[in-house]
Design an enzyme around this catalytic site. Sequence first.
Site, mmCIF file in Angstrom:
data_model
loop_
_atom_site.group_PDB
_atom_site.id
_atom_site.type_symbol
_atom_site.label_atom_id
_atom_site.label_comp_id
_atom_site.label_asym_id
_atom_site.label_seq_id
_atom_site.Cartn_x
_atom_site.Cartn_y
_atom_site.Cartn_z
ATOM 1 N N LYS A 9 0.847 -1.200 0.000
ATOM 2 C CA LYS A 9 0.000 0.000 0.000
ATOM 3 C C LYS A 9 0.885 1.254 0.000
ATOM 4 O O LYS A 9 2.098 1.178 0.274
ATOM 5 C CB LYS A 9 -0.929 -0.057 1.208
ATOM 6 N N TYR A 49 -11.996 -3.204 -3.110
ATOM 7 C CA TYR A 49 -12.533 -3.456 -1.768
ATOM 8 C C TYR A 49 -14.063 -3.467 -1.766
ATOM 9 O O TYR A 49 -14.674 -3.160 -0.738
ATOM 10 C CB TYR A 49 -12.007 -2.400 -0.785
ATOM 11 N N ARG A 85 -1.032 -14.729 3.639
ATOM 12 C CA ARG A 85 -1.683 -14.061 4.774
ATOM 13 C C ARG A 85 -0.908 -14.310 6.076
ATOM 14 O O ARG A 85 -0.909 -13.459 6.962
ATOM 15 C CB ARG A 85 -3.123 -14.572 4.923
ATOM 16 N N ASN A 112 -1.863 -0.301 7.418
ATOM 17 C CA ASN A 112 -1.220 -1.597 7.691
ATOM 18 C C ASN A 112 -0.357 -2.109 6.539
ATOM 19 O O ASN A 112 -0.086 -3.291 6.434
ATOM 20 C CB ASN A 112 -2.260 -2.621 8.165
ATOM 21 N N HIS A 115 -1.553 -5.460 1.414
ATOM 22 C CA HIS A 115 -2.778 -6.235 1.155
ATOM 23 C C HIS A 115 -2.401 -7.631 0.680
ATOM 24 O O HIS A 115 -1.447 -7.797 -0.076
ATOM 25 C CB HIS A 115 -3.629 -5.567 0.069
ATOM 26 N N GLU A 126 -8.891 -10.677 -7.927
ATOM 27 C CA GLU A 126 -8.016 -9.508 -7.761
ATOM 28 C C GLU A 126 -6.925 -9.464 -8.831
ATOM 29 O O GLU A 126 -6.600 -8.388 -9.340
ATOM 30 C CB GLU A 126 -7.416 -9.524 -6.350
HETATM 31 P P1 GTP Z 1 -6.416 -6.465 3.141
HETATM 32 O O1 GTP Z 1 -5.320 -7.463 2.912
HETATM 33 O O2 GTP Z 1 -5.995 -5.046 2.942
HETATM 34 O O3 GTP Z 1 -7.676 -6.842 2.386
HETATM 35 O O4 GTP Z 1 -6.745 -6.571 4.708
HETATM 36 P P2 GTP Z 1 -7.465 -7.754 5.476
HETATM 37 O O5 GTP Z 1 -7.961 -8.794 4.526
HETATM 38 O O6 GTP Z 1 -6.548 -8.191 6.564
HETATM 39 O O7 GTP Z 1 -8.712 -7.019 6.150
HETATM 40 P P3 GTP Z 1 -10.093 -6.604 5.445
HETATM 41 O O8 GTP Z 1 -10.166 -7.111 4.055
HETATM 42 O O9 GTP Z 1 -11.182 -6.967 6.397
HETATM 43 O O10 GTP Z 1 -9.974 -5.009 5.444
HETATM 44 C C1 GTP Z 1 -9.323 -4.341 4.382
HETATM 45 C C2 GTP Z 1 -8.537 -3.192 4.938
HETATM 46 O O11 GTP Z 1 -9.437 -2.275 5.538
HETATM 47 C C3 GTP Z 1 -7.553 -3.545 6.059
HETATM 48 O O12 GTP Z 1 -6.302 -3.976 5.590
HETATM 49 C C4 GTP Z 1 -7.431 -2.227 6.784
HETATM 50 O O13 GTP Z 1 -6.484 -1.373 6.124
HETATM 51 C C5 GTP Z 1 -8.802 -1.636 6.621
HETATM 52 N N1 GTP Z 1 -9.589 -1.869 7.822
HETATM 53 C C6 GTP Z 1 -10.122 -3.045 8.244
HETATM 54 N N2 GTP Z 1 -10.787 -2.868 9.413
HETATM 55 C C7 GTP Z 1 -10.657 -1.559 9.720
HETATM 56 C C8 GTP Z 1 -11.117 -0.749 10.777
HETATM 57 O O14 GTP Z 1 -11.782 -1.211 11.705
HETATM 58 N N3 GTP Z 1 -10.799 0.581 10.731
HETATM 59 C C9 GTP Z 1 -10.061 1.114 9.729
HETATM 60 N N4 GTP Z 1 -9.770 2.421 9.760
HETATM 61 N N5 GTP Z 1 -9.609 0.391 8.711
HETATM 62 C C10 GTP Z 1 -9.906 -0.925 8.706
HETATM 63 MG MG MG Z 2 -9.064 -8.311 2.832
#
Ligand code: GTP
Ligand code: MG
Length: 151
Positions: A9, A49, A85, A112, A115, A126
């Site tokens: 990212k 997303y 992951r 974070n 992705h 994707e």
């Molecule tokens: P990705 O690999 O980025 O898809 O992350 P993930 O699969 O571990 O988590 P998810 O797909 O549920 O969420 C996508 C992204 O949304 C996360 O990587 C975070 O950057 C963001 N995100 C998830 N939960 C929160 C939250 O509670 N608050 C905020 N600000 N961002 C969030």
């Molecule tokens: Mg995700």
Amino acid sequence: QERTFIAIKPDGVQRGLTGEIIARFERKGYQLVALKIVHISKEHAEAHYSDLSSKPFFNGLCEYLSSGPVVAMVWQGKNAAKGGRVLLGTTNPLDSAPGTIRGDFALDVGRNIIHGSDSVESAEKEIAHWFKPEELVSWTPVAKSQLYEKP
Ligand code: GTP
Ligand code: MG
């Protein structure tokens, strides 16, 4: 073999973590089959997303992913989606174990740095969203016989 979509990212790119992250996937044994740096539109981020469109953080998340250059990659290998992951660590860096990418380099769930596809099905969707088929390179790693037990 299984493939996964991994994206560094904008915060990860700006913080100079691209080489470190690529090295971790390489050392694990995954094979790089596509790589590019791109500054995506907000629309591209929203489509990426789309499953999270009802979340309160969706707009901020899409602003974040489209705020600067992203390093987009496809990595291939045994159980690449699940294994990728594991290298990333949990979504919230607060809970990510040290030794994982988020555990070692991030503090905030909204920053974070990386992705990774959450399943084989998401990975294929994707990869198609980020890459043209001709951007994927098929090659046989010389070390394959050392990485995998004989079939
Ligand atoms: P990705 O690999 O980025 O898809 O992350 P993930 O699969 O571990 O988590 P998810 O797909 O549920 O969420 C996508 C992204 O949304 C996360 O990587 C975070 O950057 C963001 N995100 C998830 N939960 C929160 C939250 O509670 N608050 C905020 N600000 N961002 C969030
Ligand atoms: Mg995700």
